[in-house]
Write a protein that holds these residues in place. Structure first.
Motif, short mmCIF file in Angstrom:
data_model
loop_
_atom_site.label_atom_id
_atom_site.label_comp_id
_atom_site.label_asym_id
_atom_site.label_seq_id
_atom_site.Cartn_x
_atom_site.Cartn_y
_atom_site.Cartn_z
N ASP A 68 0.84 -1.20 0.00
CA ASP A 68 0.00 0.00 0.00
C ASP A 68 0.87 1.25 0.00
O ASP A 68 0.57 2.23 -0.70
N LEU A 69 1.94 1.20 0.81
CA LEU A 69 2.84 2.35 0.88
C LEU A 69 3.52 2.59 -0.45
O LEU A 69 3.66 3.74 -0.91
N SER A 70 3.92 1.52 -1.10
CA SER A 70 4.56 1.64 -2.42
C SER A 70 3.60 2.24 -3.43
O SER A 70 3.97 3.12 -4.21
N SER A 71 2.34 1.76 -3.39
CA SER A 71 1.33 2.29 -4.31
C SER A 71 1.08 3.77 -4.04
O SER A 71 0.97 4.58 -4.95
N SER A 72 0.98 4.10 -2.73
CA SER A 72 0.75 5.49 -2.35
C SER A 72 1.91 6.39 -2.77
O SER A 72 1.73 7.49 -3.28
N ALA A 73 3.13 5.88 -2.55
CA ALA A 73 4.33 6.65 -2.93
C ALA A 73 4.37 6.86 -4.44
O ALA A 73 4.68 7.96 -4.91
N THR A 76 1.85 9.43 -5.31
CA THR A 76 2.34 10.77 -4.95
C THR A 76 3.38 11.26 -5.95
O THR A 76 3.37 12.43 -6.36
N ILE A 77 4.27 10.34 -6.36
CA ILE A 77 5.29 10.69 -7.34
C ILE A 77 4.64 11.10 -8.66
O ILE A 77 5.02 12.09 -9.29
N ASN A 78 3.62 10.33 -9.07
CA ASN A 78 2.94 10.64 -10.31
C ASN A 78 2.26 12.00 -10.25
O ASN A 78 2.33 12.80 -11.19
N LYS A 79 1.60 12.25 -9.08
CA LYS A 79 0.95 13.55 -8.91
C LYS A 79 1.99 14.67 -8.90
O LYS A 79 1.77 15.74 -9.46
N SER A 80 3.12 14.40 -8.23
CA SER A 80 4.20 15.40 -8.18
C SER A 80 4.73 15.69 -9.57
O SER A 80 4.97 16.84 -9.93
#
Length: 260
Positions: A68-73, A76-80
Motif C-alpha cells: 500500500d505504501l509503495s502504491s501510495s508513494a 504521490t510521485i505521479n501527482k508530483s
C-alpha cells in the motif's frame, strides 16, 4: 578348596523380586518423566506454532502495508510529476505572454516614434520603461509658462498620436502632468492644480477633437514631486516641466495566469 554357599530358594526368589520391583518403579518413574517431558514438548511446540502463525500474520500485514505504501508513494510521485509538468507549462505560458507584451510595446514604440519623427528630441521622447510606453512631451511643445492651453504645434503632435491610438487595441492611456518646483501665480492655486489642468486639457483634445475612446484614458497630475532632472538648473527645470502620455497594454490575461 573353595566353599560353595548355597542360598535358600526362598531367599533367591525374594531378592529377585526386590530387584524386579525396584526396576519396575524406576521404569515407571522414567516413563512418567518421559510423559511429562512429552507434554511439555507438545506445549512448547504448540506455543511455537502459535507464534509462527502470529509471525506469518504479521508478515502478511507488513507486506500488505508495504505494498500500500509503495502504491501510495508511486501515486504521490505521479501527482508530483504532473504538478511539475503543470508548473513548467504555466511558466512557459507566462514567459510567452510576457514576451508578447514586450513585442507589442516595442512595435507600438516604433510606430509612434515613426509617426512623431518630425518633432525634435528636446520636444518629445518615446521610450519603454517598467513594462509601459512613455511618450514624454515637453512644456515648450504644448504650453506657454503657467498655462494649460495647448499650442497649435502641441495639438499637431497629439493628433498624430491619436491616429496611432485609434488603430491600436487593448491599450490604456494615462495622461500625467508634471511641473518644476517653482510656485505658480495667477490662475492656478499651485503646481498640483496646474499639472492636473494640463493633463485634463490634453484628455479633452484627444477624446473630443480626435475621438480617442474616453473609457481608455485617465488624467492625473503629480506637480513637482516626480522630477526627472535636478531643479537646481534651468535645463533641469525645463525637463521636469513635461506631460507624459503613458501607454499600458491590457494585462488581464497576464494577471489571470499569475493568479492561477
Amino acid at each position: 578348596m573353595k566353599k560353595i554357599i548355597l542360598l535358600p530358594l526362598a531367599a533367591v526368589l525374594i531378592l529377585s523380586a526386590c530387584v524386579s520391583k525396584r526396576k519396575f518403579h524406576d521404569e515407571q518413574k522414567r516413563v512418567s518423566q518421559l510423559q511429562k517431558d512429552s507434554v511439555g514438548t507438545h506445549s512448547s511446540l504448540n506455543d511455537c506454532n502459535l507464534k509462527t502463525a502470529s509471525l506469518e500474520s504479521e508478515k502478511s500485514e507488513l507486506q500488505k502495508s508495504m505494498s500500500d505504501l509503495s502504491s501510495s508513494a508511486q501515486s504521490t510521485i505521479n501527482k508530483s510529476n504532473m504538478t511539475i509538468a503543470e508548473q513548467a507549462k504555466r511558466l512557459k505560458d507566462l514567459q510567452t505572454l510576457i514576451q508578447s507584451q514586450k513585442d507589442i510595446l516595442n512595435k507600438l514604440k516604433k510606430t509612434i516614434a515613426d509617426a512623431l519623427v518630425n518633432f525634435k528630441p528636446d520636444e518629445l521622447t518615446v521610450e519603454v520603461k517598467d513594462g509601459r510606453l512613455y511618450v514624454s512631451l515637453q512644456e515648450k511643445l504644448l504650453f506657454k509658462s503657467g498655462s494649460a492651453s495647448v499650442d497649435p504645434k502641441g495639438k499637431e503632435a497629439l493628433q498624430t498620436l491619436a491616429t496611432v491610438l485609434n488603430t491600436t487595441q487593448d491599450i490604456s492611456v494615462m495622461i500625467e502632468g508634471h511641473t518644476d518646483n517653482v510656485p505658480v501665480s495667477g490662475k492656478y492655486e499651485d503646481n498640483w492644480a496646474l499639472s492636473v489642468a494640463r493633463s485634463t486639457a490634453i484628455v479633452r483634445i484627444l477624446t473630443q477633437d480626435y475621438k480617442v475612446d474616453p473609457k481608455t484614458i485617465l488624467a492625473s497630475g503629480r506637480a513637482e514631486y516626480f522630477p526627472v532632472a535636478d531643479n537646481g538648473s534651468p535645463e533641469g527645470k525645463a525637463r521636469n516641466r513635461r506631460t507624459e502620455i503613458i501607454l499600458t497594454p491590457n494585462l488581464t490575461e497576464l494577471f489571470k495566469l499569475i493568479n492561477q
